[in-house]
Scaffold this motif. Structure first.
Motif, PDB file in Angstrom:
ATOM      1  N   GLY A 137       0.780  -1.228   0.000  1.00 26.75           N
ATOM      2  CA  GLY A 137       0.000   0.000   0.000  1.00 26.75           C
ATOM      3  C   GLY A 137       0.809   1.273   0.000  1.00 26.75           C
ATOM      4  O   GLY A 137       0.246   2.364   0.139  1.00 26.75           O
ATOM      5  N   ASP A 138       2.118   1.191  -0.184  1.00 28.60           N
ATOM      6  CA  ASP A 138       2.986   2.375  -0.148  1.00 28.60           C
ATOM      7  C   ASP A 138       4.098   2.201  -1.176  1.00 28.60           C
ATOM      8  O   ASP A 138       5.156   1.653  -0.872  1.00 28.60           O
ATOM      9  CB  ASP A 138       3.573   2.549   1.254  1.00 28.60           C
ATOM     10  N   PRO A 139       3.882   2.653  -2.429  1.00 28.10           N
ATOM     11  CA  PRO A 139       4.889   2.439  -3.474  1.00 28.10           C
ATOM     12  C   PRO A 139       6.264   3.005  -3.147  1.00 28.10           C
ATOM     13  O   PRO A 139       7.277   2.395  -3.492  1.00 28.10           O
ATOM     14  CB  PRO A 139       4.268   3.121  -4.699  1.00 28.10           C
ATOM     15  N   GLU A 140       6.327   4.161  -2.502  1.00 32.00           N
ATOM     16  CA  GLU A 140       7.639   4.726  -2.189  1.00 32.00           C
ATOM     17  C   GLU A 140       8.390   3.850  -1.189  1.00 32.00           C
ATOM     18  O   GLU A 140       9.608   3.642  -1.314  1.00 32.00           O
ATOM     19  CB  GLU A 140       7.500   6.153  -1.668  1.00 32.00           C
ATOM     20  N   ALA A 141       7.686   3.311  -0.195  1.00 33.20           N
ATOM     21  CA  ALA A 141       8.334   2.407   0.750  1.00 33.20           C
ATOM     22  C   ALA A 141       8.821   1.145   0.035  1.00 33.20           C
ATOM     23  O   ALA A 141       9.918   0.642   0.296  1.00 33.20           O
ATOM     24  CB  ALA A 141       7.377   2.043   1.881  1.00 33.20           C
ATOM     25  N   LEU A 142       8.012   0.638  -0.889  1.00 32.74           N
ATOM     26  CA  LEU A 142       8.414  -0.549  -1.635  1.00 32.74           C
ATOM     27  C   LEU A 142       9.622  -0.259  -2.517  1.00 32.74           C
ATOM     28  O   LEU A 142      10.558  -1.061  -2.594  1.00 32.74           O
ATOM     29  CB  LEU A 142       7.242  -1.041  -2.487  1.00 32.74           C
ATOM     30  N   GLU A 164      -4.782   6.498 -15.379  1.00 32.71           N
ATOM     31  CA  GLU A 164      -4.135   7.544 -14.590  1.00 32.71           C
ATOM     32  C   GLU A 164      -4.739   7.545 -13.193  1.00 32.71           C
ATOM     33  O   GLU A 164      -5.713   8.251 -12.919  1.00 32.71           O
ATOM     34  CB  GLU A 164      -4.274   8.901 -15.280  1.00 32.71           C
ATOM     35  N   VAL A 165      -4.134   6.744 -12.331  1.00 33.53           N
ATOM     36  CA  VAL A 165      -4.663   6.555 -10.993  1.00 33.53           C
ATOM     37  C   VAL A 165      -3.527   6.599  -9.991  1.00 33.53           C
ATOM     38  O   VAL A 165      -2.388   6.251 -10.306  1.00 33.53           O
ATOM     39  CB  VAL A 165      -5.416   5.200 -10.892  1.00 33.53           C
ATOM     40  N   GLU A 166      -3.824   7.083  -8.803  1.00 34.79           N
ATOM     41  CA  GLU A 166      -2.895   6.965  -7.678  1.00 34.79           C
ATOM     42  C   GLU A 166      -3.741   6.861  -6.422  1.00 34.79           C
ATOM     43  O   GLU A 166      -4.351   7.839  -5.989  1.00 34.79           O
ATOM     44  CB  GLU A 166      -1.947   8.151  -7.576  1.00 34.79           C
ATOM     45  N   ILE A 189      -1.193   2.549  -9.069  1.00 29.60           N
ATOM     46  CA  ILE A 189      -0.456   3.733  -9.483  1.00 29.60           C
ATOM     47  C   ILE A 189      -0.223   3.678 -10.989  1.00 29.60           C
ATOM     48  O   ILE A 189       0.286   2.688 -11.511  1.00 29.60           O
ATOM     49  CB  ILE A 189       0.865   3.837  -8.671  1.00 29.60           C
ATOM     50  N   GLY A 190      -0.676   4.720 -11.689  1.00 25.72           N
ATOM     51  CA  GLY A 190      -0.538   4.791 -13.128  1.00 25.72           C
ATOM     52  C   GLY A 190       0.799   5.383 -13.552  1.00 25.72           C
ATOM     53  O   GLY A 190       1.671   5.666 -12.727  1.00 25.72           O
ATOM     54  N   VAL A 191       0.946   5.600 -14.870  1.00 20.18           N
ATOM     55  CA  VAL A 191       2.237   6.017 -15.421  1.00 20.18           C
ATOM     56  C   VAL A 191       2.728   7.346 -14.849  1.00 20.18           C
ATOM     57  O   VAL A 191       3.854   7.423 -14.345  1.00 20.18           O
ATOM     58  CB  VAL A 191       2.172   6.052 -16.956  1.00 20.18           C
ATOM     59  N   PRO A 192       1.940   8.443 -14.896  1.00 28.43           N
ATOM     60  CA  PRO A 192       2.478   9.709 -14.373  1.00 28.43           C
ATOM     61  C   PRO A 192       2.829   9.621 -12.890  1.00 28.43           C
ATOM     62  O   PRO A 192       3.852  10.151 -12.460  1.00 28.43           O
ATOM     63  CB  PRO A 192       1.335  10.701 -14.622  1.00 28.43           C
ATOM     64  N   ALA A 193       1.976   8.940 -12.122  1.00 27.98           N
ATOM     65  CA  ALA A 193       2.213   8.847 -10.682  1.00 27.98           C
ATOM     66  C   ALA A 193       3.430   7.982 -10.376  1.00 27.98           C
ATOM     67  O   ALA A 193       4.225   8.305  -9.478  1.00 27.98           O
ATOM     68  CB  ALA A 193       0.976   8.291  -9.987  1.00 27.98           C
ATOM     69  N   LEU A 194       3.610   6.890 -11.105  1.00 23.39           N
ATOM     70  CA  LEU A 194       4.776   6.050 -10.863  1.00 23.39           C
ATOM     71  C   LEU A 194       6.059   6.790 -11.220  1.00 23.39           C
ATOM     72  O   LEU A 194       7.069   6.701 -10.495  1.00 23.39           O
ATOM     73  CB  LEU A 194       4.680   4.743 -11.650  1.00 23.39           C
ATOM     74  N   ARG A 214      -0.285  -2.637 -21.778  1.00 25.11           N
ATOM     75  CA  ARG A 214       0.376  -2.680 -20.482  1.00 25.11           C
ATOM     76  C   ARG A 214       1.545  -1.694 -20.534  1.00 25.11           C
ATOM     77  O   ARG A 214       2.127  -1.477 -21.594  1.00 25.11           O
ATOM     78  CB  ARG A 214       0.852  -4.089 -20.156  1.00 25.11           C
ATOM     79  N   TYR A 215       1.886  -1.093 -19.389  1.00 24.12           N
ATOM     80  CA  TYR A 215       2.817   0.034 -19.343  1.00 24.12           C
ATOM     81  C   TYR A 215       3.943  -0.261 -18.352  1.00 24.12           C
ATOM     82  O   TYR A 215       3.682  -0.661 -17.206  1.00 24.12           O
ATOM     83  CB  TYR A 215       2.059   1.311 -18.951  1.00 24.12           C
ATOM     84  N   PHE A 216       5.178  -0.051 -18.814  1.00 27.66           N
ATOM     85  CA  PHE A 216       6.343  -0.503 -18.065  1.00 27.66           C
ATOM     86  C   PHE A 216       7.392   0.597 -17.911  1.00 27.66           C
ATOM     87  O   PHE A 216       7.493   1.508 -18.741  1.00 27.66           O
ATOM     88  CB  PHE A 216       6.989  -1.694 -18.779  1.00 27.66           C
ATOM     89  N   PHE A 217       8.198   0.430 -16.850  1.00 22.35           N
ATOM     90  CA  PHE A 217       9.329   1.316 -16.567  1.00 22.35           C
ATOM     91  C   PHE A 217      10.582   0.480 -16.360  1.00 22.35           C
ATOM     92  O   PHE A 217      10.533  -0.598 -15.759  1.00 22.35           O
ATOM     93  CB  PHE A 217       9.086   2.117 -15.283  1.00 22.35           C
ATOM     94  N   ASN A 218      11.704   1.027 -16.819  1.00 29.82           N
ATOM     95  CA  ASN A 218      13.023   0.510 -16.479  1.00 29.82           C
ATOM     96  C   ASN A 218      13.685   1.579 -15.609  1.00 29.82           C
ATOM     97  O   ASN A 218      13.925   2.706 -16.074  1.00 29.82           O
ATOM     98  CB  ASN A 218      13.832   0.254 -17.748  1.00 29.82           C
TER      99      ASN A 218
END
Length: 232
Positions: A137-142, A164-166, A189-194, A214-218
């Motif tokens: 429940g906490d992306p920054e902590a993860l 686009e969700v956070e 968490i969507g793309v802008p928020a991530l 599907r949307y991904f980040f490196n």
């Protein structure tokens, strides 16, 4: 909603409940995340229990060195990584998921992402797909926890929600037929928020791409001076 600690026991317990275990044993849904207001998010059990698809492969081909799959589920990615020649380990809090991953020939351990893991600080790549950026429940902590797991020059391959969700919410697993598990914290968490949260947590965005909606980040961790670690 106030974020809940990602290490609370209820989070791990939730993935040991019958709706999830039953779905994995059957290899199919229905299975949902149900918010406390009744909203349902369908979970793609059939895709998880199948083989790595074209979108998955765009991620796996970007992995470097040894790979840890955080929230590996029934092990499709660990199996595919092994076929590509990567030393790979799956981590999942569900005994049913770990059992199925091992049956596919993958290496997997039953524990929380926040528990001590083998070779911490030495993994070449970590994977957070299929909504697993929401673990705890906490992306920054993860994201902070993943920094501890990776080698300094390691990379994180993460998937964002397709909208686009956070949100940080409390949910429970629900089989749509009256069976459900305990409440636990989750995030979407969507793309802008991530992108924003990754930068705030000390990550450099190396690449963004999409495949099959599907949307991904490196992502690569920045060093304490704000620069990216150089490969050793």
């Amino acid at each position: 909603m106030t974020a809940t600690s990602p290490q609370q026991p209820g989070d791990e317990l939730s993935w040991r409940t019958d709706p999830y275990s039953d779905a994995l044993r059957e290899g199919r849904g229905p299975l949902y995340l149900r918010r406390t207001d009744g909203w349902l998010l369908p979970l793609e059990v059939e895709r998880w229990c199948g083989g790595a698809d074209a979108a998955d492969m765009t991620v796996l081909r970007r992995c470097r060195g040894s790979v840890v799959d955080l929230g590996c589920g029934p092990g499709r990615l660990v199996a595919a990584l092994a076929a590509l020649g990567h030393p790979a380990l799956g981590i999942d809090a569900s005994p049913a998921a770990v059992h199925r991953a091992r049956r596919r020939g993958g290496a997997a351990l039953c524990r929380s992402v926040f528990d001590p893991l083998p070779a911490e600080g030495g993994w070449g790549s970590a994977i957070l797909l299929d909504g697993n950026i929401g673990i705890g429940g906490d992306p920054e902590a993860l994201l902070g926890r993943v920094r501890d797991i990776l080698a300094p020059e390691g990379t994180l391959l993460a998937e964002a929600a397709p909208t686009e969700v956070e949100e940080r919410v409390e949910v429970r697993l629900d089989d749509g037929n009256g069976g459900s598990g305990p409440v636990f914290p989750w995030a979407r968490i969507g793309v802008p928020a991530l992108r924003k949260r990754a930068l705030a947590a000390g990550w450099e965005v190396l690449e963004e791409w999409s495949c099959r909606e599907r949307y991904f980040f490196n992502l690569r961790p920045l060093d304490d001076a704000g620069g990216a670690a150089e490969p050793g």
